[in-house]
Design an enzyme around this catalytic site. Structure first.
Site, PDB file in Angstrom:
ATOM      1  CD  GLU A 187     -10.322  -3.720  -0.626  1.00  0.00           C
ATOM      2  OE1 GLU A 187     -10.296  -4.664  -0.626  1.00  0.00           O
ATOM      3  OE2 GLU A 187      -9.742  -2.218  -0.125  1.00  0.00           O
ATOM      4  CG  ASP A 193      -1.830  -1.366   1.309  1.00  0.00           C
ATOM      5  OD1 ASP A 193      -2.130  -1.853  -0.247  1.00  0.00           O
ATOM      6  OD2 ASP A 193      -3.011  -1.062   2.408  1.00  0.00           O
ATOM      7  CD  GLU A 237      -7.595   4.672  -0.968  1.00  0.00           C
ATOM      8  OE1 GLU A 237      -7.518   3.323  -0.907  1.00  0.00           O
ATOM      9  OE2 GLU A 237      -7.344   5.068   0.278  1.00  0.00           O
ATOM     10  CG  HIS A 263      -0.435   4.015   3.658  1.00  0.00           C
ATOM     11  ND1 HIS A 263      -0.201   3.889   4.922  1.00  0.00           N
ATOM     12  CD2 HIS A 263      -1.214   3.018   3.526  1.00  0.00           C
ATOM     13  CE1 HIS A 263      -0.988   2.712   4.954  1.00  0.00           C
ATOM     14  NE2 HIS A 263      -1.754   1.666   4.074  1.00  0.00           N
TER      15      HIS A 263
END
Ligand SMILES: *[C@@H]1O[C@H](CO)[C@@H](O)[C@H](O)[C@H]1NC(C)=O
Ligand SMILES: *[C@@H]1O[C@H](CO)[C@@H](O)[C@H](O)[C@H]1NC(C)=O
Ligand SMILES: *[C@@H]1O[C@H](CO)[C@@H](O)[C@H](O)[C@H]1NC(C)=O
Ligand SMILES: *[C@@H]1O[C@H](CO)[C@@H](O)[C@H](O)[C@H]1NC(C)=O
Ligand SMILES: *[C@@H]1O[C@H](CO)[C@@H](O)[C@H](O)[C@H]1NC(C)=O
Length: 675
Positions: free
Chosen positions: A505, A429, A509, A433
């Site tokens: 996912e 991720d 983002e 972030h």
């Protein structure tokens, strides 16, 4: 005249590379991780001195025992006990998921004492390939999208080819350079060899005389088509590596290195086929393999040019906000800004903290757009107070560190807990972030250029963690950590063994990350960063639209899956899932929301297909009738409704009593009034 030449030279140097100023330093203190594996188990010693890839198509082969299979299109491979197993995976699909199943159809090893090293070695890797050695005898050129699996036998040894099925028939050509192998599961495989090879069959095992040279194995998907002639024709040219070149805006070029004779035959995935704009390649429409990603189609040529749609990265809404709506937006802004208090941040998680930063940064840009700049000083102060401690290492309870073994940023909480910060410490991720932080940094650098200059090194360190383009031992970070240059989207999963490979996912983002980096390029007047960020934004969007957005009637996935799902939950290398990491399939508003948040000017490009947006919203709306659905998730459904029915969406948004932690009423109104 001279000036024109200088301008042309400058322009061409810009076109030659869009590598954002590579830096050989990092600004974060060295950290010691107790959760990261030792890369020297699988990487050859000469690779260890450079930053190493952490989120790639071959991650399963370099962690744990290295024995979990990986997908290299069109085959799945597994390496265990000096045997390479090869599968042409079968597809399974129902309403909950679509996946492909690994069966070791063909197993390649050698008959030799002593046996090769127990562990395989990664002797090299490139954007599109991996070279795996069973030292000192076998070398596999695992080049993605090759219809042949290529094995170089480095010393004179007898090969053993074993199958889990029965061998029904076994037919050599006259020269013994081609064998057709008919298996009891109806598969037909063809073995090609660079020089004659004597093979004999014993039950379901094929043994060779001692051999040195190159063998290639290919599945013949349709024995009654012309595919066998095509495979024969291109069998002598084998790829050994493949690179992606960044030379022009909104395009990349694949270039393979190959050996042998003749032209190179590779397979293209459905997104490649949309992007390939190159008259020098020949597409073989009838030469096809199946895959969870859709049909893979033959392309002849040792380089391909892929061109994607330009995406304009803007601070403000692309088409402007309705003037009449300013008072309503200003009212919301005043309230949202009143609520800002950096002294009581509710979280120290790098993800949730970053979201709060980015949410606040949006308020400054909205204030600029509706010409209500009075609130900006408070937003600026909040951004300074919340971002600085993460950049200068004074944040209490968490913070960024640099891991030297793999070459990348980890967080303090992730350095001793695999699941800390959602696995940030094992390179999960990062783009999500860091993307949120970059958004805040870009906006703060825009409204406060002196601050931007002061923190430029830290800002670039963060960005380069996942957007370094170069390679080498003098660099601090691996090349494009999250971005898969063959699939043309990112993988969120890092150094974690998964049966279905890497996964991602939230595509929105991921888009946010590259888009925020491009904004940072605008703030720092760095056209190369703008170009790279914009290109990756565009590709991530195209990939999301190709593989995550499931339009009614699409034939990419199984019919039942397509009927039941308007959007993929988690997309894996080998699987499409309807569930999320944090919600079951029935909670459709979560699935819609996680593919839309954060709401930004670029969201309208991601959902430029309004007919699809309508299908997705109508599919998710019934879910909102459940007891206890969160206001924040409802908000995302209404926001998307706003792209085709502004009035109704606005009514619903005005009635919301809360918003997602990364969202605000100001942002929702700004979005609706800029539709
Ligand atoms: C790795 O191999 C060891 C020894 O065979 C075994 O005990 C262990 O469970 C394996 N680990 C994984 C993740 O497969
Ligand atoms: C082989 O891999 C295992 C981990 O699966 C490791 O414990 C062992 O040290 C490795 N052997 C060599 C020779 O690198
Ligand atoms: C889909 O198939 C899997 C595996 O067989 C099964 O566990 C699951 O329940 C199936 N889903 C539905 C909705 O039938
Ligand atoms: C933080 O402070 C603001 C303003 O004082 C308040 O509105 C907000 O609810 C507080 N947040 C938390 C998490 O305590
Ligand atoms: C991080 O925040 C959580 C909850 O706000 C708190 O319980 C925890 O102690 C903090 N962790 C550190 C290391 O400060």
């Amino acid at each position: 005249m001279l000036i024109i030449i200088i301008i042309l030279l400058l322009l061409s140097s810009l076109l030659l590379s869009i590598d954002p100023a590579t830096t050989t330093t990092t600004t974060f203190p060295d950290g010691h991780s107790t959760v990261l594996p030792d890369p020297s188990t699988f990487f050859s010693p000469n690779l260890i001195s450079s930053p190493l890839p952490t989120n790639t198509f071959f991650t399963n082969l370099i962690i744990e025992n290295g024995t979990q299979h990986e997908y290299i299109h069109p085959y799945t491979i597994k390496s265990s006990h000096s045997t390479l197993s090869l599968s042409y995976p079968s597809l399974f699909s129902n309403s909950s998921f679509t996946n492909q199943i690994f069966t070791p159809d063909i197993n390649i090893s050698i008959s030799q004492n002593p046996k090769p090293n127990r562990n395989h070695t990664v002797s090299s890797f490139s954007d599109l390939s991996l070279t795996l050695d069973f030292k000192p005898f076998l070398r596999f050129f695992l080049v993605r999208g090759s219809p042949y699996l290529t094995c170089q036998v480095l010393q004179n040894v007898p090969l053993i080819i074993l199958t889990g099925h029965n061998i029904i028939n076994f037919v050599p050509n006259g020269l013994k350079t081609k064998y057709k192998i008919f298996l009891s599961n109806n598969q037909v495989w063809i073995l090609y060899s660079s020089t004659p090879i004597g093979l004999t069959r014993k039950a379901s095992t094929i043994v060779s005389e001692t051999f040195r040279g190159v063998i290639r194995l290919a599945l013949l998907p349709n024995p009654n088509s012309g595919m066998e002639q095509v495979l024969d024709k291109f069998s002598s040219c084998y790829p050994v590596s493949g690179h992606a070149l960044f030379r022009e805006s909104f395009s990349i070029e694949y270039r393979w290195k190959s050996r042998g004779l003749g032209d190179l035959l590779m397979l293209a995935n459905p997104l490649h086929l949309k992007l390939v704009k190159d008259s020098s390649v020949k597409i073989l429409d009838e030469f096809k393999y199946q895959s969870v990603d859709g049909e893979l189609v033959g392309v002849v040529g040792s380089s391909w040019k892929l061109k994607t749609d330009p995406v304009k990265v803007t601070w403000h809404s692309i088409k402007g906000v309705e003037k009449d709506s300013y008072p309503e937006i200003v009212k919301a802004l005043v309230e949202d800004v009143k609520g800002l208090d950096s002294s009581n941040m509710s979280t120290n998680s790098s993800y949730f903290y970053g979201k709060l930063v980015a949410r606040t940064a949006r308020l400054a840009l909205i204030a600029e757009e509706v010409e209500y700049v009075d609130v900006i000083p408070k937003v600026r102060q909040y951004l300074k107070d919340t971002i600085e401690p993460w950049l200068d290492g004074t944040f209490v309870g968490n913070g960024f560190l640099y891991d030297k073994t793999w070459g990348g940023i980890i967080t303090r909480q992730g350095s001793n807990d695999r699941m800390g910060d959602f696995g940030f410490g094992i390179f999960n991720d990062h783009h999500f972030h860091i993307g949120y932080f970059l958004y805040g940094i870009a906006v703060l650098a825009k409204i406060d250029p002196a601050w931007g200059e002061k923190y430029r090194p830290q800002a670039y360190s963060l960005m380069l963690d996942f957007m370094t383009l170069g390679k080498g031992s003098d660099l601090k970070y691996t090349r494009l950590r999250m971005f898969d240059l063959w699939k043309l989207h990112s993988w969120a999963a890092g150094l974690n063994e998964f049966e279905d490979g890497r996964n991602q996912e939230s595509t929105s983002e991921a888009v946010n990350a590259y888009y925020a980096a491009a904004l940072m390029g605008l703030a720092y007047d760095d056209p190369r960063l703008v170009a790279l960020g914009s290109l990756l934004t565009s590709l991530e969007i195209r990939a999301a639209q190709t593989w995550w957005h499931v339009k009614e009637g699409s034939t990419l996935y199984g019919a039942e899956f397509t009927r039941t799902n308007r959007v993929v939950g988690i997309l894996w290398q080998n699987k499409r899932e309807s569930v999320l990491w944090f919600a079951p399939a029935e909670q459709k508003e979560f699935r819609l929301g996680i593919q839309l948040l954060p709401i930004l000017p670029v969201s309208e490009v991601l959902f430029s297909d309004h007919e699809y947006a309508k299908q997705l919203v109508e599919w998710a709306l019934p879910s909102l009738k459940r007891e206890g659905v969160g206001e924040g998730w409802k908000g995302f459904v209404y926001a998307l409704e706003g792209v085709y029915d502004k009035e109704n969406a606005l009514k619903k948004i005005r009635k919301l009593t809360g918003h997602d932690d990364g969202n605000s009423l100001s942002n929702m109104l700004w979005w609706i009034f800029s539709r």
